[in-house]
Design a protein around this motif. Structure first.
Motif, PDB file in Angstrom:
ATOM      1  N   GLU A 169      -4.916  -8.158   2.975  1.00 45.58           N
ATOM      2  CA  GLU A 169      -4.502  -6.765   3.192  1.00 45.58           C
ATOM      3  C   GLU A 169      -2.981  -6.612   3.137  1.00 45.58           C
ATOM      4  O   GLU A 169      -2.249  -7.465   3.632  1.00 45.58           O
ATOM      5  N   CYS A 170      -2.557  -5.496   2.516  1.00 45.46           N
ATOM      6  CA  CYS A 170      -1.148  -5.091   2.584  1.00 45.46           C
ATOM      7  C   CYS A 170      -1.180  -3.615   2.976  1.00 45.46           C
ATOM      8  O   CYS A 170      -1.720  -2.782   2.246  1.00 45.46           O
ATOM      9  N   ASN A 171      -0.639  -3.300   4.114  1.00 47.11           N
ATOM     10  CA  ASN A 171      -0.811  -1.953   4.660  1.00 47.11           C
ATOM     11  C   ASN A 171       0.166  -0.940   4.053  1.00 47.11           C
ATOM     12  O   ASN A 171       1.376  -1.089   4.212  1.00 47.11           O
TER      13      ASN A 171
ATOM     14  N   ASP B 227       7.606 -13.016  -3.943  1.00 45.55           N
ATOM     15  CA  ASP B 227       7.199 -13.644  -2.679  1.00 45.55           C
ATOM     16  C   ASP B 227       5.717 -14.032  -2.655  1.00 45.55           C
ATOM     17  O   ASP B 227       5.357 -15.073  -2.114  1.00 45.55           O
ATOM     18  N   ARG B 228       4.860 -13.194  -3.210  1.00 41.82           N
ATOM     19  CA  ARG B 228       3.434 -13.548  -3.220  1.00 41.82           C
ATOM     20  C   ARG B 228       3.216 -14.789  -4.088  1.00 41.82           C
ATOM     21  O   ARG B 228       2.421 -15.673  -3.747  1.00 41.82           O
ATOM     22  N   GLY B 229       3.936 -14.861  -5.206  1.00 39.45           N
ATOM     23  CA  GLY B 229       3.832 -16.034  -6.080  1.00 39.45           C
ATOM     24  C   GLY B 229       4.264 -17.289  -5.337  1.00 39.45           C
ATOM     25  O   GLY B 229       3.607 -18.335  -5.401  1.00 39.45           O
TER      26      GLY B 229
ATOM     27  N   ALA C 159       3.929   5.597  -9.283  1.00 35.33           N
ATOM     28  CA  ALA C 159       2.540   5.885  -8.899  1.00 35.33           C
ATOM     29  C   ALA C 159       1.652   4.857  -9.591  1.00 35.33           C
ATOM     30  O   ALA C 159       0.620   5.178 -10.159  1.00 35.33           O
ATOM     31  N   GLU C 160       2.111   3.584  -9.532  1.00 33.68           N
ATOM     32  CA  GLU C 160       1.481   2.541 -10.348  1.00 33.68           C
ATOM     33  C   GLU C 160       0.140   2.036  -9.837  1.00 33.68           C
ATOM     34  O   GLU C 160      -0.614   1.435 -10.584  1.00 33.68           O
ATOM     35  N   SER C 161      -0.170   2.283  -8.561  1.00 35.10           N
ATOM     36  CA  SER C 161      -1.369   1.643  -7.990  1.00 35.10           C
ATOM     37  C   SER C 161      -1.984   2.507  -6.893  1.00 35.10           C
ATOM     38  O   SER C 161      -1.362   3.462  -6.416  1.00 35.10           O
ATOM     39  N   GLY C 162      -3.196   2.133  -6.493  1.00 29.88           N
ATOM     40  CA  GLY C 162      -3.850   2.812  -5.374  1.00 29.88           C
ATOM     41  C   GLY C 162      -3.030   2.649  -4.097  1.00 29.88           C
ATOM     42  O   GLY C 162      -2.960   3.559  -3.270  1.00 29.88           O
ATOM     43  N   TRP C 163      -2.413   1.480  -3.950  1.00 32.60           N
ATOM     44  CA  TRP C 163      -1.559   1.219  -2.785  1.00 32.60           C
ATOM     45  C   TRP C 163      -0.433   2.249  -2.739  1.00 32.60           C
ATOM     46  O   TRP C 163      -0.143   2.849  -1.704  1.00 32.60           O
ATOM     47  N   ARG C 164       0.184   2.464  -3.914  1.00 34.07           N
ATOM     48  CA  ARG C 164       1.342   3.361  -3.955  1.00 34.07           C
ATOM     49  C   ARG C 164       0.922   4.790  -3.629  1.00 34.07           C
ATOM     50  O   ARG C 164       1.637   5.512  -2.937  1.00 34.07           O
ATOM     51  N   SER C 165      -0.238   5.226  -4.123  1.00 32.05           N
ATOM     52  CA  SER C 165      -0.693   6.600  -3.832  1.00 32.05           C
ATOM     53  C   SER C 165      -0.916   6.765  -2.338  1.00 32.05           C
ATOM     54  O   SER C 165      -0.541   7.784  -1.756  1.00 32.05           O
TER      55      SER C 165
ATOM     56  N   ALA D  41      -4.583 -12.209  -8.458  1.00 37.76           N
ATOM     57  CA  ALA D  41      -3.857 -11.010  -8.880  1.00 37.76           C
ATOM     58  C   ALA D  41      -2.992 -10.536  -7.723  1.00 37.76           C
ATOM     59  O   ALA D  41      -3.477 -10.427  -6.602  1.00 37.76           O
ATOM     60  N   HIS D  42      -1.730 -10.231  -8.000  1.00 30.72           N
ATOM     61  CA  HIS D  42      -0.805  -9.812  -6.941  1.00 30.72           C
ATOM     62  C   HIS D  42      -1.148  -8.450  -6.350  1.00 30.72           C
ATOM     63  O   HIS D  42      -0.532  -8.045  -5.378  1.00 30.72           O
ATOM     64  N   ASN D  43      -2.064  -7.699  -6.961  1.00 34.46           N
ATOM     65  CA  ASN D  43      -2.592  -6.503  -6.280  1.00 34.46           C
ATOM     66  C   ASN D  43      -4.009  -6.182  -6.752  1.00 34.46           C
ATOM     67  O   ASN D  43      -4.492  -6.735  -7.749  1.00 34.46           O
ATOM     68  N   ASP D  44      -4.667  -5.296  -6.013  1.00 28.64           N
ATOM     69  CA  ASP D  44      -6.054  -4.926  -6.330  1.00 28.64           C
ATOM     70  C   ASP D  44      -6.175  -4.339  -7.735  1.00 28.64           C
ATOM     71  O   ASP D  44      -7.101  -4.653  -8.479  1.00 28.64           O
TER      72      ASP D  44
ATOM     73  N   THR E 271      12.038   0.588   2.729  1.00 31.32           N
ATOM     74  CA  THR E 271      10.633   0.508   3.134  1.00 31.32           C
ATOM     75  C   THR E 271       9.861  -0.246   2.072  1.00 31.32           C
ATOM     76  O   THR E 271      10.171  -0.149   0.891  1.00 31.32           O
ATOM     77  N   ASP E 272       8.882  -0.983   2.502  1.00 29.70           N
ATOM     78  CA  ASP E 272       7.935  -1.694   1.632  1.00 29.70           C
ATOM     79  C   ASP E 272       8.572  -2.903   0.941  1.00 29.70           C
ATOM     80  O   ASP E 272       8.141  -4.010   1.137  1.00 29.70           O
ATOM     81  N   ARG E 273       9.596  -2.698   0.092  1.00 30.38           N
ATOM     82  CA  ARG E 273      10.192  -3.812  -0.643  1.00 30.38           C
ATOM     83  C   ARG E 273      11.641  -4.038  -0.236  1.00 30.38           C
ATOM     84  O   ARG E 273      12.349  -3.087   0.082  1.00 30.38           O
ATOM     85  N   ALA E 274      12.068  -5.294  -0.325  1.00 33.42           N
ATOM     86  CA  ALA E 274      13.421  -5.655   0.097  1.00 33.42           C
ATOM     87  C   ALA E 274      14.387  -5.709  -1.081  1.00 33.42           C
ATOM     88  O   ALA E 274      13.977  -5.743  -2.232  1.00 33.42           O
TER      89      ALA E 274
ATOM     90  N   ASP F  54       5.192  -8.928   5.136  1.00 34.00           N
ATOM     91  CA  ASP F  54       5.699 -10.254   4.819  1.00 34.00           C
ATOM     92  C   ASP F  54       4.920 -10.740   3.592  1.00 34.00           C
ATOM     93  O   ASP F  54       3.802 -11.228   3.706  1.00 34.00           O
ATOM     94  N   PHE F  55       5.527 -10.572   2.416  1.00 31.73           N
ATOM     95  CA  PHE F  55       4.804 -10.863   1.165  1.00 31.73           C
ATOM     96  C   PHE F  55       4.561 -12.357   0.962  1.00 31.73           C
ATOM     97  O   PHE F  55       3.592 -12.744   0.309  1.00 31.73           O
ATOM     98  N   VAL F  56       5.460 -13.191   1.476  1.00 32.55           N
ATOM     99  CA  VAL F  56       5.256 -14.639   1.340  1.00 32.55           C
ATOM    100  C   VAL F  56       3.987 -15.024   2.097  1.00 32.55           C
ATOM    101  O   VAL F  56       3.126 -15.743   1.584  1.00 32.55           O
TER     102      VAL F  56
HETATM  103  O1  GYE Z   1       0.977  -4.416  -3.333  1.00 32.87           O
HETATM  104  C1  GYE Z   1       1.180  -2.911  -5.153  1.00 32.87           C
HETATM  105  C2  GYE Z   1       2.177  -1.865  -5.427  1.00 32.87           C
HETATM  106  O2  GYE Z   1       5.207  -3.058  -2.985  1.00 32.87           O
HETATM  107  C3  GYE Z   1       3.533  -3.778  -1.504  1.00 32.87           C
HETATM  108  O3  GYE Z   1       3.375  -2.390  -4.899  1.00 32.87           O
HETATM  109  C4  GYE Z   1       3.875  -2.984  -2.691  1.00 32.87           C
HETATM  110  C5  GYE Z   1       3.067  -3.322  -3.918  1.00 32.87           C
HETATM  111  C6  GYE Z   1       1.568  -3.247  -3.771  1.00 32.87           C
HETATM  112  O4  GYE Z   1       2.234  -1.420  -6.675  1.00 32.87           O
HETATM  113  O5  GYE Z   1      -0.126  -2.445  -5.315  1.00 32.87           O
END
Ligand code: GYE
Length: 334
Positions: free
Chosen positions: A287-289, A189-191, A50-56, A238-241, A127-130, A146-148
């Motif tokens: 955006e990352c949905n 991938d974002r890096g 539950a590390e981020s707003g995205w995850r919630s 930053a790799h996330n918000d 889902t989400d990560r590979a 597609d994180f790249v």
């Molecule tokens: O960008 C980040 C979350 O895997 C796409 O994980 C996800 C990432 C997202 O903690 O906020």
């Protein structure tokens, strides 16, 4: 081809049998075989944390759409630890769920547990990560961004806005990078995507890069130390918000104005990020949905029925500048 059809047909009839076998039982409490007993699909989902707003937002989407699809969801939160995710997957195998879905916290180290699922004939959906397993038969499909490309979009914005981004006017655009969790697909991938895009302009370079573990606190702490150790920071990527929002706190505490004295680019576009973007404290968000639930449930139903699914399902995404964020905010779902 013929063989494939045959296998698919067998799988359909087997799962049809399994469905009829418990179809007459109206008791919805878990049976000895772990099936919910009412004929519905049981999914074990091993979430990252539950590390981020995205995850919630992602967790809520999965829970809501499981309910909507009538899928019995067993959910676990691994608190960003791979060992917890492996334990959760093993327990889903023991409970004989119909399908396992998970978002792997890091890319490596999954083959053993995925082979156990395969031997138990339980299909797995990423889902989400590979994962970086060479044996792609260990999972049925991978649904996610597609994180790249996300990293490339972030870097491209900087290339396009280079003239305004040399904040201290020394002729170079000095970027500090707040990386996601070390070893996680979106961090790697974002890096990579960002580095690739900024290589088009020799004035832009990443002068320091460190993990903030995708959390607000992590982003704040790393930014505090960058502000002490680095001179002339022009831009934060930053790799996330959440890490970007942590960096904003550190920048303000140092007496600087985020978005002006230091430009900020992030990824995700969750509500708090979009609010900061509309307020001028962030400059650009890719955006990352996170709303993967409906597609996941759809894929799960197909996989359990033995139908073919595409190996890779990519999420569609956009980007936001400050004006676009102000426009989008009132109707933003998460
Ligand atoms: O960008 C980040 C979350 O895997 C796409 O994980 C996800 C990432 C997202 O903690 O906020």
């Amino acid at each position: 081809m013929v063989k494939k059809t045959l296998i698919a047909a067998t799988a359909i009839s087997l799962s049809a049998m399994a469905l009829t076998a418990c179809g007459s039982d109206s008791d919805s409490s878990a049976g000895a075989d772990g099936d919910s007993g009412n004929g519905s699909i049981t999914m074990g989902f091993a979430q990252v944390g539950a590390e981020s707003g995205w995850r919630s937002a992602n967790t809520k989407s999965i829970e809501d759409s499981a309910k909507e699809a009538g899928i019995d969801l067993k959910f676990s939160d691994a608190q960003q630890k791979q060992e917890n995710q492996i334990k959760a997957i093993r327990s889903y195998i023991q409970q004989k769920v119909d399908v396992i879905a998970f978002s792997p916290v890091v890319e490596t180290g999954w083959d053993t547990v995925l082979q156990e699922a395969k031997r138990a004939n339980i299909p797995v959906i990423l889902t989400d990560r590979a994962v970086d397993s060479e044996d792609t038969s260990l999972y049925k499909t991978f649904l996610g961004s597609d994180f790249v490309e996300e990293g490339q979009k972030a870097g491209q914005w900087l290339v396009d806005n280079a003239a305004d981004s040399d904040v201290d006017g020394d002729g170079d655009i000095d970027v500090v990078q707040l990386e996601g969790t070390t070893g996680a697909a979106p961090a790697i991938d974002r890096g990579e995507g960002f580095a690739d895009a900024i290589s088009a302009d020799p004035k832009i370079s990443v002068i320091a890069s460190q993990t903030g573990d995708f959390t607000r606190d992590g982003g704040k702490q790393v930014m505090e130390s960058f502000l002490q150790s680095e001179k002339g920071i022009d831009v934060v990527f930053a790799h996330n918000d959440d890490m970007g929002l942590g960096a904003i706190e550190a920048i303000k505490a140092a007496g600087l104005t985020p978005g002006k004295d230091i430009k900020i680019i992030t990824v995700d576009a969750v509500k708090d990020g979009m609010t900061a973007l509309a307020a001028g404290e962030i400059n650009y968000i890719v955006e990352c949905n996170p709303l993967l639930g409906p597609q996941l449930m759809d894929l799960a139903e197909k996989v359990v029925a033995g139908e073919d699914v595409p190996e890779r399902v990519v999420t569609e995404e956009t980007t936001f500048d400050q004006e676009q964020a102000a426009e989008a905010l009132p109707t933003r779902e998460y």
